[in-house]
Every structure is written in C-alpha cells, then in structure tokens.
Design a protein around this motif. Structure first.
Motif, short mmCIF file in Angstrom:
data_model
loop_
_atom_site.label_atom_id
_atom_site.label_comp_id
_atom_site.label_asym_id
_atom_site.label_seq_id
_atom_site.Cartn_x
_atom_site.Cartn_y
_atom_site.Cartn_z
N PRO A 194 0.82 -1.22 0.00
CA PRO A 194 0.00 0.00 0.00
C PRO A 194 0.86 1.26 0.00
N ILE A 195 0.42 2.24 -0.78
CA ILE A 195 1.12 3.51 -0.94
C ILE A 195 0.26 4.63 -0.37
N GLY A 196 0.90 5.57 0.33
CA GLY A 196 0.19 6.72 0.86
C GLY A 196 0.79 8.03 0.40
N VAL A 197 -0.04 9.04 0.22
CA VAL A 197 0.44 10.39 -0.08
C VAL A 197 0.15 11.28 1.12
N LEU A 198 1.14 12.06 1.50
CA LEU A 198 1.04 12.98 2.62
C LEU A 198 0.86 14.40 2.10
N THR A 199 0.05 15.19 2.79
CA THR A 199 -0.08 16.58 2.39
C THR A 199 -0.61 17.42 3.54
N SER A 200 -0.21 18.69 3.53
CA SER A 200 -0.80 19.69 4.42
C SER A 200 -1.38 20.82 3.57
N ASN A 201 -1.45 20.59 2.27
CA ASN A 201 -1.88 21.60 1.31
C ASN A 201 -3.33 21.38 0.93
N HIS A 202 -4.15 22.39 1.18
CA HIS A 202 -5.58 22.26 0.91
C HIS A 202 -5.87 22.01 -0.57
N THR A 203 -4.99 22.50 -1.46
CA THR A 203 -5.23 22.30 -2.89
C THR A 203 -5.14 20.83 -3.30
N ASP A 204 -4.55 20.00 -2.44
CA ASP A 204 -4.46 18.57 -2.74
C ASP A 204 -5.74 17.82 -2.36
N THR A 205 -6.73 18.54 -1.86
CA THR A 205 -7.99 17.89 -1.46
C THR A 205 -9.10 18.11 -2.49
N THR A 206 -8.78 18.70 -3.63
CA THR A 206 -9.79 18.89 -4.67
C THR A 206 -10.16 17.55 -5.29
N THR A 207 -11.30 17.51 -5.93
CA THR A 207 -11.76 16.28 -6.58
C THR A 207 -10.74 15.80 -7.61
N GLU A 208 -10.21 16.75 -8.39
CA GLU A 208 -9.24 16.39 -9.43
C GLU A 208 -7.96 15.82 -8.82
N ALA A 209 -7.48 16.45 -7.76
CA ALA A 209 -6.25 15.97 -7.12
C ALA A 209 -6.46 14.58 -6.53
N LEU A 210 -7.58 14.37 -5.86
CA LEU A 210 -7.86 13.08 -5.23
C LEU A 210 -7.98 11.98 -6.29
N GLN A 211 -8.60 12.29 -7.41
CA GLN A 211 -8.72 11.31 -8.48
C GLN A 211 -7.34 10.91 -9.01
N GLU A 212 -6.44 11.88 -9.14
CA GLU A 212 -5.07 11.58 -9.58
C GLU A 212 -4.36 10.70 -8.56
N PHE A 213 -4.47 11.03 -7.28
CA PHE A 213 -3.83 10.22 -6.25
C PHE A 213 -4.34 8.78 -6.29
N SER A 214 -5.62 8.62 -6.55
CA SER A 214 -6.22 7.28 -6.51
C SER A 214 -5.71 6.36 -7.60
N THR A 215 -5.01 6.92 -8.60
CA THR A 215 -4.47 6.07 -9.67
C THR A 215 -3.24 5.29 -9.22
N TYR A 216 -2.62 5.71 -8.10
CA TYR A 216 -1.44 4.99 -7.63
C TYR A 216 -1.36 4.84 -6.11
N ALA A 217 -2.20 5.55 -5.38
CA ALA A 217 -2.12 5.50 -3.92
C ALA A 217 -3.33 4.80 -3.32
N ASP A 218 -3.10 4.20 -2.16
CA ASP A 218 -4.15 3.51 -1.41
C ASP A 218 -4.59 4.31 -0.19
N TRP A 219 -3.70 5.22 0.25
CA TRP A 219 -3.97 6.06 1.41
C TRP A 219 -3.77 7.52 1.05
N PHE A 220 -4.69 8.36 1.51
CA PHE A 220 -4.55 9.81 1.42
C PHE A 220 -4.44 10.32 2.86
N ASN A 221 -3.28 10.89 3.21
CA ASN A 221 -2.99 11.20 4.61
C ASN A 221 -2.72 12.70 4.81
N PRO A 222 -3.79 13.47 5.09
CA PRO A 222 -3.63 14.91 5.26
C PRO A 222 -3.43 15.31 6.72
N ASN A 223 -2.93 16.52 6.90
CA ASN A 223 -2.91 17.14 8.22
C ASN A 223 -4.34 17.20 8.75
#
Length: 276
Positions: A194-223
């Motif tokens: 499993p792969i996770g992406v870390l972020t504290s950037n609100h721009t990474d929580t947009t629908t477009e960004a999340l869809q991109e992350f989902s192509t390779y990540a299993d975890w989305f780990n924000p502040n």
C-alpha cells in the motif's frame, strides 16, 4: 487480488454495516475504536525520543497498530531512521544526515534531548527496524525528502524484498511521502505494498487531485486541520483510505473518530486506544 480491489471490498462492507454503526456512534467502545488504526508517530514520540528503539518499543507496549518511521540515507548510502534532514534538533551532533557516514550517525546521542533517562539512544537503521518490529506491529514507512537521496526508492524496495515484505500480510507495511513522484515510483517497484500520499496543502484535497492520487495511492494522509467529513467521504468513494496527522490532543483524536477516518497518527497512542 489487487490492492484497490481489497480496499474496495472493505469499503463496500463498511457501507453495508453503516446503519448499525450509526446507532452506536455516540457510544464508542474500545472494540469499536480499534477499527481505527492507531499509528504511533515516530514511535510514542510524546513520551520517548522520536525515531528510536525506546520510542518504538513503548509504542508496541502501548498496543499501537503501526509505528511510523522516517527513512533517509547516510553519506555512505545506508538507510537510517531520522525525521529532520539535519541531526541538530534530535541529537548531540550537527550537520546534514546525508553528509554523515553511518558510523558518525551511530555515534550520536539521539535520546538525551528528550530526557536524560534516554541518554545514549542511537539512530537506528531501516533494516534494524524491519528486523526488530515486523510481525510485532505494522510499519508505516515515510520516505523523508527522497529527492535528496537518488535511488532511495530502489534501496527501500530491496530491503523489503530481501525479507519477503514486498507482499505484506494484512497490509502491515505501508509506504508514504510528501513527494508524489517518489510514491508513483514506489507503486511500480512494489505493486502489492500500500502507498500513501502525505499533504498539508488544501489544494491537494480537490476532486481532481484526489482522483489523480487514486491512480497509484491507497492512502490519502492529510494534516488533521484539513480533514472534514466530506473529504473522508470523497476519499472513500475513490477506494482509498484516509489517515490523519499529527494528533497531540485528546480533542483532536475524538474529532477524527467522529469524522470516521481509517487511521489516526499520533504522538500519544493512548489518545487513540482507550485500553491504555
């Protein structure tokens, strides 16, 4: 079975049981809270020096589901566990991690800054952590500033493969980073981890960004300051799980329980697990 399919089955199951969960939402028991993964941030860093054996041992004693570790490389190419890219804050030494040999790093005191009772705690190597803890507790591996260490992804992958941990049981090995390019690479090197992406950037929580992350990540780990119930639902709808950091108060932990995140990453494992 693919990583995404396994996660999808879990999410589908959670949807089926959600009406029952809601009935008990206002009266969480220890058993129900254990459905949230308790991740000890850099070990039980609230009580012991971060990224040391003392801190990780304490996290295991406190019944954490995972320990979170930070991995970098020494000057002579050895994988070491330390958070900052310099040794100044957490040891009695000075300088960049990547400018010091393993021998030099091992000579440093990584415990006294926290409390004199931890004097002499060394900086551990990545392989020491794998050998000591795998099978006892899950390991959430953060690649810290991988852009500073060319080839670190291949080296981490090799260390895991050497121990047959490239196909971890129960997803007890997870790899994450703020460096998304690095995580895309890790997903190709270790497709069953499993792969996770870390972020504290609100721009990474947009629908477009999340869809991109989902192509390779299993975890989305924000502040945790960026977590909302809407975000949790969005992440789950894309067959990803969500773990939030860094929890340093009981109030923050309780809020994340209410948001129904999948993991809480905390310096204080006892804030997450009521058995402590």
């Amino acid at each position: 079975m693919s990583k995404k399919l396994v996660l999808g089955v879990g999410i589908a199951f959670s949807v089926l049981i959600s009406p029952f969960s809601q009935v008990f939402a206002d009266d969480l028991t220890g058993g129900e809270r254990k459905q949230v993964d308790n991740v000890a941030h850099r070990g039980a860093a609230g009580y012991a020096p971060e990224n040391t054996i003392a801190g990780f041992d304490l996290a295991v004693d406190m019944k954490a589901d995972y320990i979170e570790i930070d991995v970098q490389k020494s000057k002579d190419g050895e994988l070491v566990v330390i958070h900052d890219t310099t040794v100044d804050r957490t040891t009695d030494g000075t300088g960049k991690v990547g400018d010091l040999t393993l021998k030099q790093l091992k000579s440093l005191d990584a415990g006294s800054w926290k409390d004199e009772k931890f004097a002499g705690e060394p900086i551990p190597t990545f392989e020491e952590i794998l050998d000591r803890y795998y099978g006892k507790v899950g390991i959430l591996i953060e690649l810290k500033a991988p852009q500073l260490y060319p080839g670190i992804e291949e080296q981490v992958a090799e260390a895991l493969k050497k121990r047959n941990l490239d196909k971890p049981q129960n997803e007890k090995i997870i790899i994450q980073s703020f460096n998304f390019k690095s995580m895309k690479k890790m997903n190709k090197l270790l497709p069953e981890v499993p792969i996770g992406v870390l972020t504290s950037n609100h721009t990474d929580t947009t629908t477009e960004a999340l869809q991109e992350f989902s192509t390779y990540a299993d975890w989305f780990n924000p502040n945790y300051g960026n977590v909302s119930k809407e975000l949790v639902n969005q992440v789950h709808s894309l067959d990803m799980q969500i773990g939030s950091w860094t929890v340093r108060s009981q109030e923050a932990a309780d809020l994340l329980f209410e948001m129904e995140v999948d993991a809480i990453i905390s310096d204080y494992p006892d804030y997450v697990d009521p058995r402590n």
